[in-house]
Design a protein around this motif. Sequence first.
Motif, PDB file in Angstrom:
ATOM      1  N   ALA A 232      -2.693   4.689 -16.860  1.00  0.00           N
ATOM      2  CA  ALA A 232      -2.120   5.089 -15.568  1.00  0.00           C
ATOM      3  C   ALA A 232      -2.514   4.078 -14.491  1.00  0.00           C
ATOM      4  CB  ALA A 232      -2.591   6.492 -15.197  1.00  0.00           C
ATOM      5  N   PHE A 233      -3.778   3.685 -14.499  1.00  0.00           N
ATOM      6  CA  PHE A 233      -4.253   2.702 -13.521  1.00  0.00           C
ATOM      7  C   PHE A 233      -3.516   1.365 -13.716  1.00  0.00           C
ATOM      8  CE2 PHE A 233      -7.065  -0.785 -12.291  1.00  0.00           C
ATOM      9  CZ  PHE A 233      -7.260  -0.474 -10.952  1.00  0.00           C
ATOM     10  N   THR A 234      -3.332   0.992 -14.986  1.00  0.00           N
ATOM     11  CA  THR A 234      -2.632  -0.263 -15.290  1.00  0.00           C
ATOM     12  C   THR A 234      -1.193  -0.206 -14.777  1.00  0.00           C
ATOM     13  OG1 THR A 234      -3.982  -0.421 -17.278  1.00  0.00           O
ATOM     14  CG2 THR A 234      -2.084  -1.889 -17.155  1.00  0.00           C
ATOM     15  N   ALA A 235      -0.552   0.953 -14.957  1.00  0.00           N
ATOM     16  CA  ALA A 235       0.829   1.106 -14.488  1.00  0.00           C
ATOM     17  C   ALA A 235       0.903   0.957 -12.966  1.00  0.00           C
ATOM     18  CB  ALA A 235       1.379   2.464 -14.916  1.00  0.00           C
ATOM     19  N   ILE A 236      -0.064   1.556 -12.267  1.00  0.00           N
ATOM     20  CA  ILE A 236      -0.075   1.467 -10.798  1.00  0.00           C
ATOM     21  C   ILE A 236      -0.310   0.022 -10.361  1.00  0.00           C
ATOM     22  CG2 ILE A 236      -1.366   2.177  -8.741  1.00  0.00           C
ATOM     23  CD1 ILE A 236      -1.847   4.874 -10.375  1.00  0.00           C
ATOM     24  N   LEU A 237      -1.230  -0.637 -11.072  1.00  0.00           N
ATOM     25  CA  LEU A 237      -1.498  -2.040 -10.763  1.00  0.00           C
ATOM     26  C   LEU A 237      -0.235  -2.878 -10.977  1.00  0.00           C
ATOM     27  CD1 LEU A 237      -4.035  -3.681  -9.955  1.00  0.00           C
ATOM     28  CD2 LEU A 237      -4.267  -4.287 -12.372  1.00  0.00           C
ATOM     29  N   ALA A 238       0.504  -2.567 -12.039  1.00  0.00           N
ATOM     30  CA  ALA A 238       1.733  -3.316 -12.326  1.00  0.00           C
ATOM     31  C   ALA A 238       2.750  -3.124 -11.197  1.00  0.00           C
ATOM     32  CB  ALA A 238       2.329  -2.869 -13.664  1.00  0.00           C
ATOM     33  N   ILE A 239       2.848  -1.898 -10.661  1.00  0.00           N
ATOM     34  CA  ILE A 239       3.766  -1.663  -9.539  1.00  0.00           C
ATOM     35  C   ILE A 239       3.324  -2.492  -8.324  1.00  0.00           C
ATOM     36  CG2 ILE A 239       4.670   0.035  -7.897  1.00  0.00           C
ATOM     37  CD1 ILE A 239       4.421   2.169 -10.088  1.00  0.00           C
TER      38      ILE A 239
ATOM     39  N   VAL B 154       0.829  -1.212   0.000  1.00  0.00           N
ATOM     40  CA  VAL B 154       0.000   0.000   0.000  1.00  0.00           C
ATOM     41  C   VAL B 154       0.864   1.263   0.000  1.00  0.00           C
ATOM     42  CG1 VAL B 154      -1.709   1.322   1.323  1.00  0.00           C
ATOM     43  CG2 VAL B 154      -1.962  -1.151   1.083  1.00  0.00           C
ATOM     44  N   LEU B 155       1.841   1.321   0.902  1.00  0.00           N
ATOM     45  CA  LEU B 155       2.683   2.530   0.964  1.00  0.00           C
ATOM     46  C   LEU B 155       3.634   2.610  -0.237  1.00  0.00           C
ATOM     47  CD1 LEU B 155       3.254   5.063   2.633  1.00  0.00           C
ATOM     48  CD2 LEU B 155       4.905   3.761   3.980  1.00  0.00           C
ATOM     49  N   VAL B 156       4.148   1.461  -0.652  1.00  0.00           N
ATOM     50  CA  VAL B 156       5.020   1.413  -1.831  1.00  0.00           C
ATOM     51  C   VAL B 156       4.268   1.972  -3.054  1.00  0.00           C
ATOM     52  CG1 VAL B 156       6.025  -0.205  -3.496  1.00  0.00           C
ATOM     53  CG2 VAL B 156       6.551  -0.442  -1.080  1.00  0.00           C
ATOM     54  N   VAL B 157       3.030   1.497  -3.227  1.00  0.00           N
ATOM     55  CA  VAL B 157       2.240   1.928  -4.382  1.00  0.00           C
ATOM     56  C   VAL B 157       1.908   3.419  -4.268  1.00  0.00           C
ATOM     57  CG1 VAL B 157      -0.006   1.662  -5.521  1.00  0.00           C
ATOM     58  CG2 VAL B 157       1.338  -0.342  -4.917  1.00  0.00           C
ATOM     59  N   PHE B 158       1.659   3.863  -3.035  1.00  0.00           N
ATOM     60  CA  PHE B 158       1.358   5.284  -2.840  1.00  0.00           C
ATOM     61  C   PHE B 158       2.514   6.153  -3.350  1.00  0.00           C
ATOM     62  CE2 PHE B 158       1.301   9.105  -0.025  1.00  0.00           C
ATOM     63  CZ  PHE B 158       0.111   9.643  -0.479  1.00  0.00           C
TER      64      PHE B 158
ATOM     65  N   PHE C  79      12.372   2.515  -5.578  1.00  0.00           N
ATOM     66  CA  PHE C  79      12.154   2.645  -7.017  1.00  0.00           C
ATOM     67  C   PHE C  79      10.766   3.150  -7.443  1.00  0.00           C
ATOM     68  CE2 PHE C  79      16.009   0.095  -7.488  1.00  0.00           C
ATOM     69  CZ  PHE C  79      16.542   0.592  -8.660  1.00  0.00           C
ATOM     70  N   PRO C  80       9.688   2.807  -6.729  1.00  0.00           N
ATOM     71  CA  PRO C  80       8.357   3.145  -7.251  1.00  0.00           C
ATOM     72  C   PRO C  80       8.125   4.589  -7.701  1.00  0.00           C
ATOM     73  CG  PRO C  80       8.122   1.507  -5.581  1.00  0.00           C
ATOM     74  CD  PRO C  80       9.583   1.897  -5.579  1.00  0.00           C
TER      75      PRO C  80
ATOM     76  N   VAL D 269       2.368   6.182  -7.060  1.00  0.00           N
ATOM     77  CA  VAL D 269       1.277   7.033  -7.553  1.00  0.00           C
ATOM     78  C   VAL D 269       1.718   8.497  -7.559  1.00  0.00           C
ATOM     79  CG1 VAL D 269      -1.050   7.887  -7.022  1.00  0.00           C
ATOM     80  CG2 VAL D 269      -0.554   5.446  -6.861  1.00  0.00           C
ATOM     81  N   ILE D 270       2.430   8.898  -6.507  1.00  0.00           N
ATOM     82  CA  ILE D 270       2.895  10.288  -6.423  1.00  0.00           C
ATOM     83  C   ILE D 270       3.852  10.588  -7.570  1.00  0.00           C
ATOM     84  CG2 ILE D 270       4.161  11.980  -5.011  1.00  0.00           C
ATOM     85  CD1 ILE D 270       1.370  11.157  -3.884  1.00  0.00           C
ATOM     86  N   GLY D 271       4.789   9.667  -7.830  1.00  0.00           N
ATOM     87  CA  GLY D 271       5.723   9.843  -8.949  1.00  0.00           C
ATOM     88  C   GLY D 271       4.966  10.016 -10.258  1.00  0.00           C
ATOM     89  N   LEU D 272       3.938   9.227 -10.420  1.00  0.00           N
ATOM     90  CA  LEU D 272       3.120   9.289 -11.643  1.00  0.00           C
ATOM     91  C   LEU D 272       2.325  10.600 -11.719  1.00  0.00           C
ATOM     92  CD1 LEU D 272       1.394   6.253 -13.164  1.00  0.00           C
ATOM     93  CD2 LEU D 272      -0.006   8.280 -12.832  1.00  0.00           C
ATOM     94  N   MET D 273       1.803  11.032 -10.578  1.00  0.00           N
ATOM     95  CA  MET D 273       0.962  12.247 -10.555  1.00  0.00           C
ATOM     96  C   MET D 273       1.740  13.514 -10.891  1.00  0.00           C
ATOM     97  SD  MET D 273      -1.383  11.796  -7.183  1.00  0.00           S
ATOM     98  CE  MET D 273      -2.079  13.432  -7.202  1.00  0.00           C
ATOM     99  N   VAL D 274       2.978  13.599 -10.388  1.00  0.00           N
ATOM    100  CA  VAL D 274       3.704  14.864 -10.544  1.00  0.00           C
ATOM    101  C   VAL D 274       4.578  14.896 -11.798  1.00  0.00           C
ATOM    102  CG1 VAL D 274       3.660  15.390  -8.083  1.00  0.00           C
ATOM    103  CG2 VAL D 274       5.607  14.133  -9.020  1.00  0.00           C
TER     104      VAL D 274
END
Length: 317
Positions: A62-69, A40-44, A168-169, A47-52
């Motif tokens: 984007a959702f698929t990428a987060i799911l992959a992480i 959960v925290l790793v993915v969070f 890395f996330p 998500v921040i990296g992706l958002m900014v």
Amino acid sequence: MSDASFSLPAGGPHTGAVAPMAGGSAVADWINLLKPRVVVLVVFTGVIGLMVAPGHLNPVLAFTAILAIAVAAGAAGALNMWYERDIDALMRRTRNRPIPAGRIEPDAALSYGIFLSVASVVVMGLATNMVAAVALAVSIAFYVLVYTVWLKRRTAQNIVIGGAAGAFPPVIGWAAVTGHIGLLPVLLFAIVFLWTPPHFWSLALFAEIDYARAGVPMLPVVAGPRHTRWQIMLYTLLLVAVSLLPWALHVAGPIYGAAAAVLGAGYIVASWRVLRDAQDAGGHSLTRDAPAKAAFRYSLLYLALLFAAVPLDAAFR
Ligand code: HEM
Ligand SMILES: CC(C)=CCC/C(C)=C/CC/C(C)=C/COP(=O)(O)OP(=O)(O)O
């Protein structure tokens, strides 16, 4: 004795979210093999990296990428549990994990971990780009091969170096959008990298992280609690200094800078209390060492809030 106010799940770190059913390989066991709580925290942070990241990624991709992480982090956890089934069987905290408890066959866990690892990297590559897919593969390899297989049983610096896997996330999330790596994600990587030692060592001071019994050379086991307290303080100071860099280097604005300063001051106070505390739980008690317990809890809050401040700051810049 176990402390009701902070009970490490019998299923082991990052696994306590889902209770396994009695007998058989319950779905819960397969979920717990993915160490869901850390994911959960790793993915969070991903998500921040992706958002900014500058640019735009289709929301479905984007959702698929987060799911992959998430799947990659879980798969790496499953491979870690496959490899560590011998030492997990020796520690009270981990002996009820699905493999040492006999609820999941080692070979099945290995196949599951490999399948999910490969699938996550392929899906990331198809949904986004090669840079993100390669970074994802490297993070899995880092956790499984560098940390778990190579370093964990050999050196007290295991989590310092191996902790890079969990950093890395944000880079992966950023790369998923941009196709490259920039200064901000590198700084976010550095933040998680420097955060990991105080996160883990504060826990090791109070919780039943019984690595001594399993012969794992974690710092508190090898160098003792006093040295560990100093190391927590040292890494906290480094962490706080590096956390201010995004603001100092103008890749983040004043909202982030203020959040980093306030949260960092809180972390220094928490680590200072750990340093001053004379209690040594010796890794065998959940009931003592309140400052270390507080510092561990604060580590989780700190990382979540610091990362939340990044997009918040970007929204107002
Ligand atoms: C080498 C690196 C790391 C080590 C050795 C480590 C070890 C641990 C251990 C032993 C726990 C005990 C609590 C439990 O059993 O659930 C824990 C909890 C936790 N860790 Fe880590 N950790 C590491 C890196 C990370 C990273 C990179 C993250 C996320 C960015 C993370 C997030 C968490 C969270 C969210 C918890 C609380 C889980 C819960 O509530 O059950 N950890 N960690
Ligand atoms: C995207 C991707 C692949 C990210 C990897 C994220 C991740 C799972 C990072 C590592 C966290 C970690 C080493 C936790 C526990 O240590 P441990 O395994 O030594 O704890 P244990 O003693 O409970 O087994």
